[in-house]
Design a protein around this motif. Sequence first.
Motif, PDB file in Angstrom:
ATOM      1  N   SER A  55       0.843  -1.196   0.000  1.00 61.64           N
ATOM      2  CA  SER A  55       0.000   0.000   0.000  1.00 61.64           C
ATOM      3  C   SER A  55       0.883   1.253   0.000  1.00 61.64           C
ATOM      4  O   SER A  55       2.063   1.200   0.369  1.00 61.64           O
ATOM      5  CB  SER A  55      -0.937  -0.007   1.202  1.00 61.64           C
ATOM      6  OG  SER A  55      -0.209   0.090   2.415  1.00 61.64           O
ATOM      7  N   THR A  56       0.292   2.356  -0.432  1.00 62.58           N
ATOM      8  CA  THR A  56       1.044   3.604  -0.569  1.00 62.58           C
ATOM      9  C   THR A  56       0.278   4.765   0.035  1.00 62.58           C
ATOM     10  O   THR A  56      -0.942   4.691   0.264  1.00 62.58           O
ATOM     11  CB  THR A  56       1.317   3.908  -2.057  1.00 62.58           C
ATOM     12  OG1 THR A  56       0.046   3.987  -2.744  1.00 62.58           O
ATOM     13  CG2 THR A  56       2.169   2.832  -2.707  1.00 62.58           C
ATOM     14  N   THR A  57       0.977   5.847   0.278  1.00 68.69           N
ATOM     15  CA  THR A  57       0.350   7.074   0.727  1.00 68.69           C
ATOM     16  C   THR A  57       1.138   8.242   0.147  1.00 68.69           C
ATOM     17  O   THR A  57       2.349   8.133  -0.078  1.00 68.69           O
ATOM     18  CB  THR A  57       0.286   7.131   2.270  1.00 68.69           C
ATOM     19  OG1 THR A  57      -0.451   8.274   2.666  1.00 68.69           O
ATOM     20  CG2 THR A  57       1.674   7.177   2.887  1.00 68.69           C
ATOM     21  N   TYR A  58       0.450   9.358  -0.121  1.00 70.21           N
ATOM     22  CA  TYR A  58       1.066  10.495  -0.784  1.00 70.21           C
ATOM     23  C   TYR A  58       0.696  11.816  -0.103  1.00 70.21           C
ATOM     24  O   TYR A  58      -0.361  11.949   0.515  1.00 70.21           O
ATOM     25  CB  TYR A  58       0.586  10.580  -2.242  1.00 70.21           C
ATOM     26  CG  TYR A  58       0.996   9.419  -3.103  1.00 70.21           C
ATOM     27  CD1 TYR A  58       0.182   8.286  -3.207  1.00 70.21           C
ATOM     28  CD2 TYR A  58       2.187   9.438  -3.815  1.00 70.21           C
ATOM     29  CE1 TYR A  58       0.549   7.211  -3.997  1.00 70.21           C
ATOM     30  CE2 TYR A  58       2.562   8.363  -4.618  1.00 70.21           C
ATOM     31  CZ  TYR A  58       1.740   7.263  -4.697  1.00 70.21           C
ATOM     32  OH  TYR A  58       2.116   6.205  -5.492  1.00 70.21           O
ATOM     33  N   LYS A  63      -0.467  13.919  -5.292  1.00 67.83           N
ATOM     34  CA  LYS A  63      -1.436  12.872  -5.637  1.00 67.83           C
ATOM     35  C   LYS A  63      -1.878  12.999  -7.081  1.00 67.83           C
ATOM     36  O   LYS A  63      -2.188  14.079  -7.559  1.00 67.83           O
ATOM     37  CB  LYS A  63      -2.647  12.961  -4.709  1.00 67.83           C
ATOM     38  CG  LYS A  63      -2.410  12.408  -3.324  1.00 67.83           C
ATOM     39  CD  LYS A  63      -3.673  12.527  -2.466  1.00 67.83           C
ATOM     40  CE  LYS A  63      -3.424  11.991  -1.070  1.00 67.83           C
ATOM     41  NZ  LYS A  63      -4.609  12.154  -0.189  1.00 67.83           N
ATOM     42  N   ASN A 103      -0.007   1.202   7.092  1.00 68.77           N
ATOM     43  CA  ASN A 103      -0.081   2.429   6.301  1.00 68.77           C
ATOM     44  C   ASN A 103      -0.498   3.581   7.201  1.00 68.77           C
ATOM     45  O   ASN A 103      -1.523   3.521   7.882  1.00 68.77           O
ATOM     46  CB  ASN A 103      -1.084   2.230   5.156  1.00 68.77           C
ATOM     47  CG  ASN A 103      -1.016   3.337   4.134  1.00 68.77           C
ATOM     48  OD1 ASN A 103      -0.913   4.503   4.475  1.00 68.77           O
ATOM     49  ND2 ASN A 103      -1.063   2.963   2.867  1.00 68.77           N
ATOM     50  N   TRP A 104       0.321   4.638   7.194  1.00 67.86           N
ATOM     51  CA  TRP A 104       0.037   5.758   8.085  1.00 67.86           C
ATOM     52  C   TRP A 104      -1.184   6.579   7.652  1.00 67.86           C
ATOM     53  O   TRP A 104      -1.737   7.318   8.441  1.00 67.86           O
ATOM     54  CB  TRP A 104       1.250   6.687   8.145  1.00 67.86           C
ATOM     55  CG  TRP A 104       2.509   5.996   8.556  1.00 67.86           C
ATOM     56  CD1 TRP A 104       2.668   5.160   9.629  1.00 67.86           C
ATOM     57  CD2 TRP A 104       3.776   6.070   7.920  1.00 67.86           C
ATOM     58  NE1 TRP A 104       3.969   4.711   9.676  1.00 67.86           N
ATOM     59  CE2 TRP A 104       4.663   5.258   8.655  1.00 67.86           C
ATOM     60  CE3 TRP A 104       4.251   6.750   6.792  1.00 67.86           C
ATOM     61  CZ2 TRP A 104       6.005   5.104   8.291  1.00 67.86           C
ATOM     62  CZ3 TRP A 104       5.584   6.600   6.435  1.00 67.86           C
ATOM     63  CH2 TRP A 104       6.441   5.783   7.179  1.00 67.86           C
ATOM     64  N   GLY A 105      -1.552   6.464   6.350  1.00 71.63           N
ATOM     65  CA  GLY A 105      -2.692   7.229   5.879  1.00 71.63           C
ATOM     66  C   GLY A 105      -2.406   8.720   5.781  1.00 71.63           C
ATOM     67  O   GLY A 105      -3.331   9.545   5.737  1.00 71.63           O
ATOM     68  N   ARG A 106      -1.179   9.081   5.724  1.00 66.33           N
ATOM     69  CA  ARG A 106      -0.761  10.488   5.635  1.00 66.33           C
ATOM     70  C   ARG A 106       0.610  10.528   4.973  1.00 66.33           C
ATOM     71  O   ARG A 106       1.259   9.516   4.779  1.00 66.33           O
ATOM     72  CB  ARG A 106      -0.675  11.097   7.036  1.00 66.33           C
ATOM     73  CG  ARG A 106       0.222  10.293   7.988  1.00 66.33           C
ATOM     74  CD  ARG A 106       0.662  11.068   9.178  1.00 66.33           C
ATOM     75  NE  ARG A 106       1.390  10.236  10.150  1.00 66.33           N
ATOM     76  CZ  ARG A 106       2.641   9.851  10.016  1.00 66.33           C
ATOM     77  NH1 ARG A 106       3.339  10.180   8.922  1.00 66.33           N
ATOM     78  NH2 ARG A 106       3.230   9.126  10.956  1.00 66.33           N
TER      79      ARG A 106
END
Length: 126
Positions: A55-58, A63, A103-106
């Motif tokens: 999973s990824t976060t941006y 984005k 995933n930190w979600g940030r």
Amino acid sequence: VQLAESGGGSVQTGQSLRLSCAASGWFYSSHSMAWFRQAPGKEREGVAAIFSDGSTTYADSVKGRFTISEDNAKNTLYFQMDNLKPDGRGMYYCADREGYASNWGRAPRPKDSVYWGQGTQVTVSS
């Protein structure tokens, strides 16, 4: 852990660059990796991260234009940057933290990472 970035350069607004980060010396199989950038006179900011589950976060500012990915067989992290804008200029750093993380979600923060590369310079002209 050793990290070595490459792929930086000078481009014009709207063009693309692909950064790479070669990693070595991992002890654990699980880790989270991230890309940061630092513009002259500004603090280092996190732009993207990828986790052990893929999973990824941006950061909101990238984005839809930037994509983080990794090739585990090659121990290499990538950062595809499309439609670059002048605010995308700066030194780009690859960073790593061993061990499992959700995933930190940030966007990543500098304190999230333990190991850092030396950086690769990106210049975007208008």
